[in-house]
Design an enzyme around this catalytic site. Structure first.
Site, PDB file in Angstrom:
ATOM      1  N   ASP A 384      57.959  49.243  22.722  1.00 39.71           N
ATOM      2  CA  ASP A 384      57.251  47.912  22.441  1.00 39.71           C
ATOM      3  C   ASP A 384      58.294  46.912  22.331  1.00 39.71           C
ATOM      4  O   ASP A 384      59.435  47.453  21.838  1.00 39.71           O
ATOM      5  CB  ASP A 384      56.133  48.077  21.248  1.00 39.71           C
ATOM      6  CG  ASP A 384      54.925  46.842  21.588  1.00 39.71           C
ATOM      7  OD1 ASP A 384      55.137  46.041  22.311  1.00 39.71           O
ATOM      8  OD2 ASP A 384      54.201  46.845  20.765  1.00 39.71           O
ATOM      9  N   ASP A 445      47.849  41.255  24.708  1.00 38.78           N
ATOM     10  CA  ASP A 445      47.084  42.199  23.945  1.00 38.78           C
ATOM     11  C   ASP A 445      45.678  41.749  23.948  1.00 38.78           C
ATOM     12  O   ASP A 445      45.256  40.637  23.987  1.00 38.78           O
ATOM     13  CB  ASP A 445      47.441  42.049  22.509  1.00 38.78           C
ATOM     14  CG  ASP A 445      48.844  42.868  21.995  1.00 38.78           C
ATOM     15  OD1 ASP A 445      49.613  42.958  23.032  1.00 38.78           O
ATOM     16  OD2 ASP A 445      49.064  43.131  21.043  1.00 38.78           O
TER      17      ASP A 445
HETATM   18  C1  9PG Z   1      51.848  46.644  17.452  1.00 38.19           C
HETATM   19  C2  9PG Z   1      51.366  45.929  18.362  1.00 38.19           C
HETATM   20  C3  9PG Z   1      50.525  46.837  19.352  1.00 38.19           C
HETATM   21  C4  9PG Z   1      50.079  46.130  20.676  1.00 38.19           C
HETATM   22  C5  9PG Z   1      51.510  45.551  21.428  1.00 38.19           C
HETATM   23  C6  9PG Z   1      52.205  44.562  20.520  1.00 38.19           C
HETATM   24  O1  9PG Z   1      52.606  37.532  20.557  1.00 38.19           O
HETATM   25  N1  9PG Z   1      52.458  38.313  19.388  1.00 38.19           N
HETATM   26  O2  9PG Z   1      52.840  37.728  18.349  1.00 38.19           O
HETATM   27  C7  9PG Z   1      52.292  39.644  19.738  1.00 38.19           C
HETATM   28  C8  9PG Z   1      52.119  40.158  18.558  1.00 38.19           C
HETATM   29  C9  9PG Z   1      51.787  41.762  18.569  1.00 38.19           C
HETATM   30  C10 9PG Z   1      52.014  42.295  19.853  1.00 38.19           C
HETATM   31  C11 9PG Z   1      52.065  41.720  20.883  1.00 38.19           C
HETATM   32  C12 9PG Z   1      52.409  40.175  20.798  1.00 38.19           C
HETATM   33  O3  9PG Z   1      51.282  43.523  20.009  1.00 38.19           O
HETATM   34  O4  9PG Z   1      51.090  44.838  22.401  1.00 38.19           O
HETATM   35  O5  9PG Z   1      49.471  46.946  21.541  1.00 38.19           O
HETATM   36  O6  9PG Z   1      51.285  47.964  19.625  1.00 38.19           O
HETATM   37  O7  9PG Z   1      52.486  45.450  19.118  1.00 38.19           O
HETATM   38  O8  9PG Z   1      52.711  45.636  16.389  1.00 38.19           O
END
Ligand code: 9PG
Length: 861
Positions: A384, A445
């Site tokens: 990730d 997400d």
């Molecule tokens: C774990 C998560 C999950 C998830 C991933 C990822 O934009 N944002 O602030 C943002 C936060 C979290 C995020 C994506 C974008 O999620 O896609 O499935 O694994 O991390 O922290």
């Protein structure tokens, strides 16, 4: 389409790294094949036009005596005479979560970004567009542009492999469309040094959807995409437990999943963010996971699932041991440590730092971590926040560009994890990962809410933040990538009706997007607390996604009118037998959805579309125009059964292919045991499937060796033709094989041919084969893992009156299929056996001989 402009962006390397990429094109010339001198750079272009498609290769040499920073190279084109009044284009985002959807190609160009270059750089290959791009629209990696809802279209893009990031810029000029494909290299070039750029591909046609698919196929081929793995389903901890997940939560769910195995068949149980002691220290758990990762992986494995784990491999926080020990391993920016994101849950001061994969010690570290995780038993690795490593920052080795940093980091992960591990890219710039990852998150997400809470919105990136609506938009806009660049990951289904703000309509929309596009099917609910109807939604969604994926490789799902609205109005995924239709209303009011199944080439149907997942009934007249009214955020999913009178089932080994894959492998790799078990099998002491188990289960044949062998397997000279003939005539064609899914998947990709199949299952575990019967039938004497009679009888029950053809060459599994068919084409031992039994059959030598006979059969019916 006319090649027009060649341009370069570069700076003197003695200057400090600029904070942004606003360097304008400093030298330019006409775009043509051959060598061109642009300032201190020498460019070599070769163009391979092929009718409506052109592929260009480019190379750059620093012909000066000074070090230069090569920022980018521009290849420009002009599309004249397209005659389209109002152009629309597909804006593809840079990384997994970035906005992807269709937009109007207006005069204004890409809107100004409200929150500064760093934040823009989280979602764009170029954090600050240079002044000469004002008024242009842009799409990362590739774009389709043309008339909506349908009409002439052009697809252009970069076939990335981790050397540069591609951005396609678009602008209208009078009647023409200007289309400039940029490659962002951002690397230092020493005097005399040469760099290969990525291939650029431009194609014209009348169907934007089809053009995108062809483009992705070309990209996948050129970048060695990993597309042949089996369908994958699973459970993930994130979207119910989020950061607070505990070992107890995982174990409770593991027990529930093991108890529901028949109703909810899944492969992977994946622990997400929340187990680690600190971001950066992936091998150590916090106090909520007292057993540690290794024991938990073992528990998941012994429950019969593949353990999966989340990491953010390039991210490091100040609280980690890694940071304490190796502060020097991090990317920097203007004298300070570079921040790839701000995350208050991960770190006291929210700073998230980023490893520098241009350092050999960092690569060795990544390799070690992932070797260790795989050694613990993890076979599925969700990687990730990968974009962080490719942002504009200072690396130690400035000769390594941004795309290359990501590529090297990913390759180190692959080297550590090994060939068998499933690597899932997430938050990942798409193109640079093709050929390394097995799966890719293709949208933002999901969240237990349709829209983002306005209070949480960050100006400029609202559309990328977790929200089910944004996720669905990306999944539909990028459906064409599935099984061409990797397996698409649409993100998780949340089926629960409590602990969620999603309405039943919104849950069905998410389920329909996942089911109809056929990518990974993972759900993320607390299994013990799911009520019966939510469990049914999970079970049906997993089963439908599996069915859609099984329509053949490359993927079958296609967004309807992909350029028309910001979010596509639906998806159709169908083979000759039928498939599914999803109609989506992502809007905030009631809307009518109409689709002409006749125009989609799906006529005739065997009956009206059948509602799935509790969808409303649709109106469908004789003309096959389907109409349904959908409330806000609601979708409807239908099964489409196509009418046909003839169906063809075809054996694979020795019939569709020239060589017998299984027998050749057994002879080559199990030569010592083969005579013994062959004897037992001949004497009727063991069944055909037991024979397979004895010889092949546990076979230590390395995947690379198997792949090399599969590359030597030839198809029958009529194989492709018979598939095409069936497709053209609306005759379902299905391979029935007592061989293995893995091999059939690979061979479809290797030979660029697509077919549905039933077969046995083959997985790699610790370097050895693990096989399982696909469709055993205890009521049949054949004793195979996939009983062909069983498959044909099941088919007949669902399609009474259809005439069934079976084509084969073997005396065991094919005999059983042949005896259940109306017409049999036979050669080799099947022909002998039928002959001696006095059963009717038509002899053939190659599948070419079969086609005219099928034609007659079709006419006669
Ligand atoms: C774990 C998560 C999950 C998830 C991933 C990822 O934009 N944002 O602030 C943002 C936060 C979290 C995020 C994506 C974008 O999620 O896609 O499935 O694994 O991390 O922290």
């Amino acid at each position: 389409m006319e090649p027009t402009r060649l341009g370069v962006r570069f700076t003197d390397a003695t200057l400090a790294l600029r904070a942004d990429e606003s360097m304008p094109v400093v030298a330019e010339d006409r775009l043509a094949s051959g060598e061109r001198r642009l300032g201190p750079l020498e460019l070599t272009i070769s163009m391979a036009p092929g009718g409506e498609v052109a592929t260009l290769e480019a190379r750059v040499r620093n012909a000066s005596e000074r070090e230069l920073t090569l920022e980018g190279v521009v290849l420009g084109f002009r599309w004249r005479g397209h005659g389209i009044r109002s152009l629309r284009f597909l804006k593809n985002g840079w990384q997994s979560w970035s906005f992807s959807g269709a937009r109007e190609l207006d005069e204004r160009g890409e809107p100004e970004f409200p929150s500064g270059a760093w934040l823009r750089g989280l979602h764009h290959a170029v954090s600050a567009p240079p002044p000469d791009r004002s008024g242009w629209h842009e799409s990362a990696l590739a774009t389709a542009v043309g008339a909506a809802p349908s009409g002439p279209a052009c697809v252009a893009g970069v076939l990335e492999r981790g050397r540069a990031f591609g951005v396609v810029y678009l602008r209208r000029e009078g009647e023409d469309l200007l289309l400039e494909v940029e490659q962002r290299v951002d690397a230092l070039l020493a005097p005399g040094e040469t760099r290969e750029l990525e291939p650029v591909r431009v194609a014209l046609g009348d169907d934007a959807g089809r053009l995108l698919e062809e483009h992705a196929e070309a990209h996948g081929r050129s970048a060695g995409a990993r597309t042949a793995g089996p369908f994958l389903s699973g459970w993930c901890s994130w979207y119910h437990f989020f950061h607070e997940v505990s070992e107890q939560d995982v174990r409770r769910n593991l027990d529930a999943l093991a108890a529901s195995r028949d109703a909810l068949p899944i492969d992977v149980v994946q622990i997400d963010d929340g187990y680690q002691r600190a971001v950066g220290d992936w091998l150590e758990t916090n106090e909520r996971f007292p057993s540690g990762l290794g024991r938990l992986a073992a528990a998941i494995r012994s429950a019969g699932f593949t353990p999966g784990v989340w990491t953010a491999p390039f991210c490091v926080v100040a609280e980690s041991a890694l940071f304490q020990k190796h502060g020097e391993w991090l990317l920097r920016s203007q004298g300070e440590l570079f921040r790839g994101l701000l995350h208050p849950v991960w770190s006291e001061d929210a700073s998230v730092y980023v490893l520098d994969p241009t350092r050999p010690d960092v690569l060795a570290h990544l390799e070690r971590v992932f070797r260790e995780l795989v050694a613990m038993g993890f076979g599925y690795l969700k990687l990730d926040f990968l974009y962080t490593v490719a942002m504009r920052a200072e690396a130690r080795d400035r000769k390594v560009g941004r795309a290359e940093r990501l590529r090297r980091g990913l390759e180190a992960v692959r080297a550590g994890a090994g060939e068998e591990a499933f690597l899932l890219g997430c938050g990942c710039p798409l193109g640079a990962a093709v050929g390394v990852v097995d799966g890719m998150r293709v949208g933002a997400d999901v969240a237990p809410a349709w829209q983002l809470d306005p209070g949480a919105a960050i100006p400029g990136i609202e559309e990328t933040q977790p929200a089910t609506r944004s996720a669905v938009r990306g999944v539909l806009a990028r459906a064409w990538m599935h099984r061409r660049l990797w397996l698409n990951d649409p993100d998780c289904l949340m089926a629960r009706s409590r602990d969620t703000d999603l309405s039943a309509a919104e849950r069905r929309t998410l389920a329909a997007a996942i089911a109809s596009t056929g990518g990974l099917a993972v759900f993320s609910d607390d299994v013990p607390s799911l009520d019966e109807s939510s469990r049914t939604l999970v079970a049906q969604t997993l089963a439908l996604a599996r069915e859609v994926d099984a329509l053949g490789i490359p993927g079958a799902a296609r967004a309807l009118r992909p350029l028309e609205g910001e979010i596509a109005q639906g998806v159709v995924a169908a083979g000759a037998q039928g498939g599914v239709l999803a109609l989506v209303n992502a809007g905030d009011s009631r809307e009518e959805r109409r689709v002409d199944l006749n125009a989609l080439g799906l006529a005739p149907l065997a009956g009206p579309p059948e509602p799935l997942l509790g969808s409303p009934e649709a109106r469908c007249g004789e003309d096959l125009r389907v109409e349904v009214e959908l409330t806000e955020h609601e979708s409807a999913l239908y099964r489409l059964r196509r009418a046909f009178r003839l169906a063809v089932f075809c054996d694979f080994d020795g019939t569709f292919s020239v060589q017998d894959v299984g027998a050749t492998l057994a002879r080559r790799y199990a030569a010592d045991r083969r005579p013994l078990y062959w004897g037992r099998y001949q004497r009727g002491q063991i069944s055909a499937w037991q024979y397979n188990l004895e010889l092949l289960d546990g076979l230590p044949l390395p995947q690379a060796e198997l792949d090399a062998f599969l590359h030597t397997v030839e198809l029958d000279p009529g194989a492709r033709e018979i598939v095409e003939w069936c497709e053209r005539c609306g005759v379902p064609f299905r391979v029935l094989s007592d061989g293995f899914d893995y091999n059939l998947n690979r061979l479809q990709v290797i030979h660029g041919v697509r077919f549905a199949y039933d077969a046995n299952r083959l997985r790699y575990e610790d370097g050895v084969w693990r096989i399982a019967g696909g469709h055993p039938n205890p009521d049949c004497e054949c004793g195979t893992g996939t009983c062909k009679r069983g498959r044909i009888e099941k088919f007949r029950a669902a399609h009474p009156g259809v005439s069934v053809v079976h084509i084969g060459n073997g005396r065991v599994s094919d005999l059983c299929g042949a005896l259940a068919a109306d017409t049999v084409f036979a050669k080799d031992t099947l022909a002998e056996e039928l002959q001696s039994r006095g059963e009717a059959f038509e002899p053939f030598a190659t599948l070419r001989d079969v086609i005219p006979r099928l034609e007659q059969l079709l006419e006669r019916r």
